[in-house]
Design a protein around this motif. Structure first.
Motif, PDB file in Angstrom:
ATOM      1  N   ARG A   1       0.838  -1.211   0.000  1.00  0.00           N
ATOM      2  CA  ARG A   1       0.000   0.000   0.000  1.00  0.00           C
ATOM      3  C   ARG A   1       0.869   1.255   0.000  1.00  0.00           C
ATOM      4  O   ARG A   1       0.563   2.238  -0.675  1.00  0.00           O
ATOM      5  CB  ARG A   1      -0.919   0.009   1.214  1.00  0.00           C
TER       6      ARG A   1
ATOM      7  N   ARG B   1      -6.335  -8.068  -4.802  1.00  0.00           N
ATOM      8  CA  ARG B   1      -7.249  -6.923  -4.917  1.00  0.00           C
ATOM      9  C   ARG B   1      -6.472  -5.616  -5.050  1.00  0.00           C
ATOM     10  O   ARG B   1      -6.805  -4.760  -5.864  1.00  0.00           O
ATOM     11  CB  ARG B   1      -8.168  -6.858  -3.689  1.00  0.00           C
TER      12      ARG B   1
ATOM     13  N   ARG C   1      -4.972  -5.324  -8.459  1.00  0.00           N
ATOM     14  CA  ARG C   1      -6.017  -5.055  -9.461  1.00  0.00           C
ATOM     15  C   ARG C   1      -6.414  -3.589  -9.444  1.00  0.00           C
ATOM     16  O   ARG C   1      -6.664  -2.995 -10.493  1.00  0.00           O
ATOM     17  CB  ARG C   1      -7.230  -5.945  -9.209  1.00  0.00           C
ATOM     18  N   VAL C   2      -6.507  -3.005  -8.257  1.00  0.00           N
ATOM     19  CA  VAL C   2      -6.813  -1.570  -8.158  1.00  0.00           C
ATOM     20  C   VAL C   2      -5.732  -0.766  -8.870  1.00  0.00           C
ATOM     21  O   VAL C   2      -6.021   0.143  -9.648  1.00  0.00           O
ATOM     22  CB  VAL C   2      -6.956  -1.134  -6.684  1.00  0.00           C
ATOM     23  N   TYR C   3      -4.465  -1.106  -8.601  1.00  0.00           N
ATOM     24  CA  TYR C   3      -3.347  -0.428  -9.276  1.00  0.00           C
ATOM     25  C   TYR C   3      -3.483  -0.557 -10.794  1.00  0.00           C
ATOM     26  O   TYR C   3      -3.374   0.429 -11.525  1.00  0.00           O
ATOM     27  CB  TYR C   3      -2.005  -1.003  -8.813  1.00  0.00           C
TER      28      TYR C   3
ATOM     29  N   ARG D   1      -6.102  -1.172 -12.661  1.00  0.00           N
ATOM     30  CA  ARG D   1      -7.249  -0.406 -13.190  1.00  0.00           C
ATOM     31  C   ARG D   1      -6.944   1.091 -13.230  1.00  0.00           C
ATOM     32  O   ARG D   1      -7.301   1.775 -14.189  1.00  0.00           O
ATOM     33  CB  ARG D   1      -8.503  -0.678 -12.358  1.00  0.00           C
ATOM     34  N   ARG D   2      -6.282   1.595 -12.191  1.00  0.00           N
ATOM     35  CA  ARG D   2      -5.947   3.025 -12.167  1.00  0.00           C
ATOM     36  C   ARG D   2      -4.959   3.388 -13.269  1.00  0.00           C
ATOM     37  O   ARG D   2      -5.106   4.418 -13.927  1.00  0.00           O
ATOM     38  CB  ARG D   2      -5.378   3.416 -10.806  1.00  0.00           C
TER      39      ARG D   2
END
Length: 195
Positions: free
Chosen positions: A62, A121, A124-126, A128-129
């Motif tokens: 993070r 997760r 995946r956020v990284y 997508r961004r």
């Protein structure tokens, strides 16, 4: 008696120590005691702040992503089109990001994400961004499908260059990595080099 204000400093020291330990080992197979020793705190204190090692590793990823996000936000402010794409590429290969211990951490986290849902997760956020930032920058230059495909290609090249870098000795060569990705962008955007 605990010193007031030490917790954020110790947490950060543990995260930095985790990055160094992962970088040196090249995997997440590091112990909480090893990380704590590098940070200059006891293993008990490390467990107090983070619980299990997996929690510290998640906090470490993070932290890496938060720094990348802050740097990216600053770099793209006021930019559009190819200038914005170039800024995104440059941040991913900046001196702060494209260094051996961070490269090793990224690779270790990608491997661990195969079996750790929380890391999966987060990654995946990284992804997508990164994709949405690239598509946003490319939309004035390309049709929607082409912008999507080009963004996917840029992201794949960034990931691939991190993997290739991990297999080499010596300091990372950010300039050549940036040049390779920018050549791809130039090909996909019809040779447009300015914007």
């Amino acid at each position: 008696m605990p010193r007031i204000g030490m917790e954020p400093l110790r947490r950060r020291a543990l995260i930095d120590a985790a990055i160094d330990a992962i970088g040196e080992r090249g995997s997440l197979e590091v112990t909480m005691a090893e990380i704590a020793g590098r940070a200059g705190v006891s293993p008990a204190l490390a467990h107090h702040y983070f619980g299990a090692k997996e929690d510290l590793l998640l906090a470490t990823m993070r932290h890496i992503l938060a720094e990348l996000g802050r740097d990216l936000g600053e770099a793209v402010t006021g930019l559009e089109g190819l200038a914005r794409v170039r800024a995104i590429i440059a941040v991913n290969f900046s001196q702060k990001q494209f260094r051996p211990e961070i490269i090793a951490a990224w690779l270790a986290f990608y491997v661990a994400a195969q079996r750790t849902p929380a890391l999966r997760r987060l990654l995946r956020v990284y992804a997508r961004r990164l994709h949405s930032n690239l598509v946003f920058a490319l939309r004035p230059l390309l049709e929607r499908d082409e912008a999507e495909r080009t963004a996917e290609g840029i992201a794949a090249m960034i990931d691939g260059l991190y993997i290739r870098r991990a297999l080499k000795d010596g300091p990372p060569d950010a300039a050549s990595a940036i040049a390779l990705v920018e050549d791809y962008v130039a090909l996909r955007t019809g040779g447009l080099r300015h914007g």
